[in-house]
Design a protein around this motif. Structure first.
Motif, PDB file in Angstrom:
ATOM      1  N   ASP A  78       0.883  -1.213  -0.108  1.00  0.00           N
ATOM      2  CA  ASP A  78      -0.086  -0.014   0.089  1.00  0.00           C
ATOM      3  C   ASP A  78       0.817   1.203  -0.104  1.00  0.00           C
ATOM      4  O   ASP A  78       0.809   2.372  -0.571  1.00  0.00           O
ATOM      5  CB  ASP A  78      -0.837  -0.072   1.042  1.00  0.00           C
ATOM      6  CG  ASP A  78      -1.967  -1.021   1.353  1.00  0.00           C
ATOM      7  OD1 ASP A  78      -2.279  -1.518   0.130  1.00  0.00           O
ATOM      8  OD2 ASP A  78      -2.369  -1.558   2.416  1.00  0.00           O
ATOM      9  N   ALA A  79       1.832   1.133   0.851  1.00  0.00           N
ATOM     10  CA  ALA A  79       2.640   2.239   0.910  1.00  0.00           C
ATOM     11  C   ALA A  79       3.635   2.557  -0.412  1.00  0.00           C
ATOM     12  O   ALA A  79       3.524   3.718  -0.749  1.00  0.00           O
ATOM     13  CB  ALA A  79       3.671   2.166   2.143  1.00  0.00           C
ATOM     14  N   ALA A  80       3.871   1.347  -1.162  1.00  0.00           N
ATOM     15  CA  ALA A  80       4.783   1.591  -2.260  1.00  0.00           C
ATOM     16  C   ALA A  80       3.643   2.019  -3.308  1.00  0.00           C
ATOM     17  O   ALA A  80       4.298   2.915  -4.217  1.00  0.00           O
ATOM     18  CB  ALA A  80       5.240   0.163  -2.668  1.00  0.00           C
ATOM     19  N   HIS A  81       2.699   1.847  -3.266  1.00  0.00           N
ATOM     20  CA  HIS A  81       1.543   2.195  -4.427  1.00  0.00           C
ATOM     21  C   HIS A  81       1.321   3.685  -4.249  1.00  0.00           C
ATOM     22  O   HIS A  81       1.368   4.578  -5.219  1.00  0.00           O
ATOM     23  CB  HIS A  81       0.334   1.554  -4.172  1.00  0.00           C
ATOM     24  CG  HIS A  81      -0.704   1.890  -5.269  1.00  0.00           C
ATOM     25  ND1 HIS A  81      -0.755   1.915  -6.604  1.00  0.00           N
ATOM     26  CD2 HIS A  81      -1.757   2.631  -4.920  1.00  0.00           C
ATOM     27  CE1 HIS A  81      -1.581   2.183  -7.197  1.00  0.00           C
ATOM     28  NE2 HIS A  81      -2.295   2.876  -6.317  1.00  0.00           N
ATOM     29  N   GLU A  82       1.271   4.259  -3.137  1.00  0.00           N
ATOM     30  CA  GLU A  82       0.991   5.758  -2.624  1.00  0.00           C
ATOM     31  C   GLU A  82       2.043   6.511  -2.758  1.00  0.00           C
ATOM     32  O   GLU A  82       2.235   7.563  -3.464  1.00  0.00           O
ATOM     33  CB  GLU A  82       0.457   5.889  -1.327  1.00  0.00           C
ATOM     34  CG  GLU A  82      -0.720   5.209  -1.075  1.00  0.00           C
ATOM     35  CD  GLU A  82      -2.145   6.027  -1.996  1.00  0.00           C
ATOM     36  OE1 GLU A  82      -1.652   7.333  -2.271  1.00  0.00           O
ATOM     37  OE2 GLU A  82      -2.813   5.340  -2.609  1.00  0.00           O
ATOM     38  N   THR A  83       3.284   5.962  -2.514  1.00  0.00           N
ATOM     39  CA  THR A  83       4.484   7.000  -2.646  1.00  0.00           C
ATOM     40  C   THR A  83       5.237   6.653  -3.979  1.00  0.00           C
ATOM     41  O   THR A  83       6.230   7.398  -4.273  1.00  0.00           O
ATOM     42  CB  THR A  83       5.267   6.347  -1.421  1.00  0.00           C
ATOM     43  OG1 THR A  83       5.856   5.190  -1.699  1.00  0.00           O
ATOM     44  CG2 THR A  83       4.898   6.859  -0.281  1.00  0.00           C
ATOM     45  N   ARG A  84       4.973   5.631  -4.829  1.00  0.00           N
ATOM     46  CA  ARG A  84       5.665   5.115  -5.908  1.00  0.00           C
ATOM     47  C   ARG A  84       7.205   4.900  -5.752  1.00  0.00           C
ATOM     48  O   ARG A  84       7.882   5.179  -6.575  1.00  0.00           O
ATOM     49  CB  ARG A  84       5.500   6.505  -7.121  1.00  0.00           C
ATOM     50  CG  ARG A  84       4.181   6.907  -7.373  1.00  0.00           C
ATOM     51  CD  ARG A  84       3.514   5.817  -8.223  1.00  0.00           C
ATOM     52  NE  ARG A  84       2.232   6.463  -8.871  1.00  0.00           N
ATOM     53  CZ  ARG A  84       1.036   5.958  -8.592  1.00  0.00           C
ATOM     54  NH1 ARG A  84       0.958   4.798  -8.084  1.00  0.00           N
ATOM     55  NH2 ARG A  84       0.054   6.615  -9.186  1.00  0.00           N
ATOM     56  N   ILE A  85       7.340   4.279  -4.397  1.00  0.00           N
ATOM     57  CA  ILE A  85       8.824   3.755  -4.437  1.00  0.00           C
ATOM     58  C   ILE A  85       8.675   2.310  -4.166  1.00  0.00           C
ATOM     59  O   ILE A  85       7.542   1.969  -3.714  1.00  0.00           O
ATOM     60  CB  ILE A  85       9.243   4.417  -3.023  1.00  0.00           C
ATOM     61  CG1 ILE A  85       9.234   5.865  -2.973  1.00  0.00           C
ATOM     62  CG2 ILE A  85      10.479   3.759  -2.680  1.00  0.00           C
ATOM     63  CD1 ILE A  85       9.458   6.658  -1.694  1.00  0.00           C
ATOM     64  N   HIS A  86       9.570   1.581  -4.819  1.00  0.00           N
ATOM     65  CA  HIS A  86       9.508   0.011  -4.884  1.00  0.00           C
ATOM     66  C   HIS A  86       9.388  -0.380  -3.346  1.00  0.00           C
ATOM     67  O   HIS A  86      10.115   0.188  -2.617  1.00  0.00           O
ATOM     68  CB  HIS A  86      10.711  -0.333  -5.886  1.00  0.00           C
ATOM     69  CG  HIS A  86      10.620  -1.763  -6.165  1.00  0.00           C
ATOM     70  ND1 HIS A  86      10.917  -2.749  -5.302  1.00  0.00           N
ATOM     71  CD2 HIS A  86      10.307  -2.359  -7.278  1.00  0.00           C
ATOM     72  CE1 HIS A  86      10.688  -3.814  -6.070  1.00  0.00           C
ATOM     73  NE2 HIS A  86      10.160  -3.677  -7.183  1.00  0.00           N
ATOM     74  N   PRO A  87       8.679  -1.524  -3.425  1.00  0.00           N
ATOM     75  CA  PRO A  87       8.369  -2.031  -1.897  1.00  0.00           C
ATOM     76  C   PRO A  87       9.905  -2.486  -1.172  1.00  0.00           C
ATOM     77  O   PRO A  87      10.145  -2.432  -0.095  1.00  0.00           O
ATOM     78  CB  PRO A  87       7.758  -3.484  -2.024  1.00  0.00           C
ATOM     79  CG  PRO A  87       6.946  -3.130  -3.272  1.00  0.00           C
ATOM     80  CD  PRO A  87       7.786  -2.225  -4.175  1.00  0.00           C
ATOM     81  N   ARG A  88      11.021  -2.786  -2.152  1.00  0.00           N
ATOM     82  CA  ARG A  88      12.138  -3.125  -1.843  1.00  0.00           C
ATOM     83  C   ARG A  88      13.092  -2.064  -0.980  1.00  0.00           C
ATOM     84  O   ARG A  88      13.474  -2.292   0.063  1.00  0.00           O
ATOM     85  CB  ARG A  88      13.207  -3.868  -2.773  1.00  0.00           C
ATOM     86  CG  ARG A  88      14.575  -3.963  -2.623  1.00  0.00           C
ATOM     87  CD  ARG A  88      15.500  -4.473  -3.938  1.00  0.00           C
ATOM     88  NE  ARG A  88      16.681  -4.525  -3.321  1.00  0.00           N
ATOM     89  CZ  ARG A  88      17.551  -4.091  -4.032  1.00  0.00           C
ATOM     90  NH1 ARG A  88      17.521  -3.167  -5.166  1.00  0.00           N
ATOM     91  NH2 ARG A  88      18.854  -4.268  -3.543  1.00  0.00           N
TER      92      ARG A  88
END
Length: 186
Positions: free
Chosen positions: A23-33
Motif C-alpha cells: 500500500d505504501a509503495a503504491h501511494e509513494t511510487r517507491i518500490h517495496p524493496r
C-alpha cells in the motif's frame, strides 16, 4: 537517531495506520524493496546518499513523520559503503562469465589509430547500401535518357487513300437521306 530506530519507527507508524508495504509503495511510487530497506535501517543498500535521502523524505512525508533529525545524522554527501553497496559490480560472477582481459596501454612508440573505431550498428551499412542503390539508379536513368536523346523518330508517312476518298465531299455522300415517299408531291 540511528537508522534502525528511525526505520522501526516508520514501520510502526505504517502498521498503526493499517497499511502494508505494498500500500505504501503504491501511494509513494517507491518500490517495496526500498521501503523495506528504509524500515530495516539499511541505508547502505542505496549506494548513494542522494537516493537514500530522497526516498527517506518521500516515505516520511507520506507517513507524516519529520525526518530532519534523522537526515542530519547522515553524512552530507557521497557514496556510502555497507552490506549492499556497488561492490558487486566489480566482483566475479562465477566461472560461466568470461572475465574481461585487462589491456595494457600501447607503448608510446607504436602509432595508434585514434581516428578509427569499430561501429557496431547496422545503420551506417544500410545507409551506404541505400546511397549505392540511389547512385546506380541515377546512372541508369542518365544512360537511358542519353540513348533516347540521340535517336530521332522517323517522320510520319501519309496513309494511302482510295481515289473516291481524295475529294473532300465524297466521303459524306453515303450519308444522304433517301427521298421520303410520304412527302411526295402529286
Amino acid at each position: 537517531m540511528t537508522p534502525a530506530s528511525f526505520g522501526s519507527m516508520l514501520a510502526a507508524v505504517r502498521e498503526k495506520r493499517g497499511l502494508s508495504i505494498q500500500d505504501a509503495a503504491h501511494e509513494t511510487r517507491i518500490h517495496p524493496r526500498w521501503l523495506r530497506l528504509i524500515e530495516e535501517g539499511n541505508i547502505a543498500a542505496f549506494g548513494n546518499l542522494t537516493y537514500a535521502r530522497s526516498f527517506v523524505r518521500a516515505y516520511s512525508s507520506f507517513l507524516e513523520v519529520d525526518p530532519s533529525e534523522y537526515l542530519q545524522t547522515l553524512p552530507p554527501r557521497g557514496v556510502i559503503g555497507g552490506k549492499c553497496d556497488y561492490r558487486y559490480l566489480v566482483r566475479s560472477h562465477g566461472p560461466w562469465v568470461r572475465e574481461k582481459a585487462r589491456q595494457s596501454p600501447a607503448p608510446a612508440s607504436e602509432p595508434t589509430a585514434a581516428g578509427l573505431r569499430r561501429i557496431n550498428s547496422p545503420v551506417p551499412a544500410g545507409l551506404g547500401v541505400f546511397a549505392l542503390m540511389l547512385t546506380a539508379t541515377a546512372m541508369w536513368g542518365m544512360h537511358v535518357a542519353e540513348i533516347h536523346a540521340h535517336t530521332q523518330p522517323e517522320p510520319l508517312k501519309p496513309l494511302p487513300m482510295a481515289e473516291a476518298e481524295k475529294t473532300p465531299m465524297s466521303r459524306y455522300t453515303h450519308f444522304r437521306a433517301a427521298p421520303n415517299p410520304h412527302l411526295a408531291v402529286d
